[in-house]
Design an enzyme around this catalytic site. Sequence first.
Site, short mmCIF file in Angstrom:
data_model
loop_
_atom_site.label_atom_id
_atom_site.label_comp_id
_atom_site.label_asym_id
_atom_site.label_seq_id
_atom_site.Cartn_x
_atom_site.Cartn_y
_atom_site.Cartn_z
N HIS A 57 0.84 -1.21 0.00
CA HIS A 57 0.00 0.00 0.00
C HIS A 57 0.87 1.25 0.00
O HIS A 57 1.51 1.59 1.00
CB HIS A 57 -0.93 0.01 1.22
CG HIS A 57 -1.93 1.12 1.17
ND1 HIS A 57 -3.28 0.90 1.06
CD2 HIS A 57 -1.79 2.47 1.18
CE1 HIS A 57 -3.93 2.06 1.01
NE2 HIS A 57 -3.03 3.04 1.10
N HIS A 59 1.52 5.41 -2.07
CA HIS A 59 1.03 6.48 -2.97
C HIS A 59 2.23 7.09 -3.67
O HIS A 59 2.81 8.07 -3.18
CB HIS A 59 0.26 7.54 -2.18
CG HIS A 59 -1.01 7.01 -1.60
ND1 HIS A 59 -2.24 7.17 -2.22
CD2 HIS A 59 -1.25 6.28 -0.48
CE1 HIS A 59 -3.18 6.57 -1.49
NE2 HIS A 59 -2.60 6.03 -0.43
N GLN A 152 -9.54 9.27 -5.31
CA GLN A 152 -9.23 9.87 -4.00
C GLN A 152 -10.37 10.73 -3.43
O GLN A 152 -10.65 10.72 -2.25
CB GLN A 152 -7.96 10.73 -4.14
CG GLN A 152 -7.66 11.66 -2.97
CD GLN A 152 -7.00 10.96 -1.80
OE1 GLN A 152 -5.84 10.59 -1.86
NE2 GLN A 152 -7.76 10.79 -0.72
N HIS A 210 -9.26 1.69 -0.09
CA HIS A 210 -9.16 2.39 1.19
C HIS A 210 -10.53 2.20 1.82
O HIS A 210 -11.54 2.63 1.25
CB HIS A 210 -8.91 3.87 0.96
CG HIS A 210 -7.50 4.20 0.55
ND1 HIS A 210 -6.98 3.83 -0.65
CD2 HIS A 210 -6.52 4.88 1.21
CE1 HIS A 210 -5.72 4.26 -0.72
NE2 HIS A 210 -5.42 4.90 0.38
N GLU A 213 -11.25 4.23 6.65
CA GLU A 213 -10.09 4.91 7.26
C GLU A 213 -10.61 6.09 8.06
O GLU A 213 -10.53 7.25 7.64
CB GLU A 213 -9.07 5.37 6.20
CG GLU A 213 -7.78 5.89 6.84
CD GLU A 213 -6.77 6.45 5.85
OE1 GLU A 213 -7.09 6.53 4.65
OE2 GLU A 213 -5.67 6.84 6.29
N ASP A 309 2.17 3.20 2.97
CA ASP A 309 1.21 4.25 2.64
C ASP A 309 1.88 5.52 2.13
O ASP A 309 1.62 5.94 1.01
CB ASP A 309 0.30 4.55 3.85
CG ASP A 309 -1.04 5.15 3.45
OD1 ASP A 309 -1.29 5.30 2.24
OD2 ASP A 309 -1.85 5.45 4.34
N TRP A 315 0.51 13.63 3.83
CA TRP A 315 -0.03 12.94 4.99
C TRP A 315 1.04 12.54 6.00
O TRP A 315 0.74 12.24 7.14
CB TRP A 315 -0.79 11.68 4.54
CG TRP A 315 -1.97 12.01 3.69
CD1 TRP A 315 -3.24 12.33 4.15
CD2 TRP A 315 -2.02 12.10 2.26
NE1 TRP A 315 -4.05 12.59 3.07
CE2 TRP A 315 -3.34 12.47 1.91
CE3 TRP A 315 -1.09 11.89 1.24
CZ2 TRP A 315 -3.74 12.65 0.59
CZ3 TRP A 315 -1.49 12.07 -0.08
CH2 TRP A 315 -2.80 12.44 -0.39
FE FE2 Z 1 -3.44 5.12 1.28
#
Ligand code: FE2
Length: 429
Positions: A57, A59, A152, A210, A213, A309, A315
């Site tokens: 996982h 991005h 997203q 996802h 979350e 992630d 993030w």
């Molecule tokens: Fe993610």
Amino acid sequence: MSFDTLLKGGVLPDGTTADIAISDGRIAAIAPAIEAEAGETIDIAGNLVSPPFVDPHFHMDATLSYGLPRINASGTLLEGIGLWGELKPLLTHEAVKERALAYCDWAASMGLLAIRTHVDVCDDRLLAVEALLEVRQEIASYIDLQLVAFPQDGLYRSPGARENTIRALDLGVDVVGGIPHFERTMADGRASVTELCEIAAERGLMVDMHCDETDDPLSRHIEQLAYETQRLGLQGRVAGSHLTSMHSMDNYYVSKLLPLIAEAEVAAIPNPLINITLQGRHDTYPKRRGMTRVPEMLKHGIRVGFGQDCVLDPWYSLGTADMLDVAFMGLHVAQMTSPDDMRRCYNMVTTESAAIMGLEDYGLEVGKRADLVVLDAGNPIEAIRLRATRLMVMARGKVIARRQRSPMRLEIPGRQADIDRRFRIPDPT
Ligand code: FE2
């Protein structure tokens, strides 16, 4: 008999010592002692030799963008999504590709040779999709990159996202993604799970959403994901990423939910570094950890893989492409401290995640592709404890990264010593 490469004396993850012979990019033999000619013989005696790290996982369209156009002040998931929305119109094909390739160099140096990355499809230009499809091609000789079409801003909430998801899949993106908890309503979230699973079933693709979350215990889209997986015959091809709401759910409901997830063969992908950072942000004290219920899932036979992630993006402001950091954090947050549990945490950043990604040519077995990593550690637990140095990384039978073991020399006044941070548990016999 002559091999291309012979690795002597490595310690396999199960603790046995073996020589590994490699020819034509594949593992030709594994045995306690192989005496044969080889183009190159490498002494790895006493060092852990492991199948490569796998990140299920990530991005990659956002990585290494930290500070662009500003940093996430609140540290929340929602500000991160907002910040990414500010950055998206400023992205260029070249910049996305350059950052992704730089990250892949980091990954290769860490022995991280398989990555599943979500790619945002809510930009009508599909610029990041095209850039990462090129990256996938360019790194194919050393990293398996799997792309997930990720709406997203919501499949229904964001105009054009549904069409863009289909366009991305038509362009060759591998996996169907989603974000049901970010749709406008629970009903829309549920509908998005159904539609996205139907798209995957029609196209014969895997699903990785996802899912839930959030700290909201009523976010139950995983229930729908398990249901659709069974209804559409997608068992073994579906993963729920994050599943953090389960941390806060009622125990009775979870006792019903876990067997349903197990029955549907839906895998779970917690992301410990991010979950412990983003979840619980609305709490005072006690503050929830937020990570999903990993030990309980394992008890129910649910496959779990730890993901990274984010690295240096809207993030998360840290990260080095080191899946041992991920295993280390996951082990702590899930309180998986017994020797068996610590070994499981190692498997969750190697073999378990490879199985989730469907990597059939993965593993230290005769006939498999010769992808492996040699670590300055004696076993998987020590590798996690030390976040051990990678001494060598091999992809398709070729060494792509190499480094000497170099213990630090301590120069305390009046005394000199070489520091060795390895540790053997005394044998009780
Ligand atoms: Fe993610």
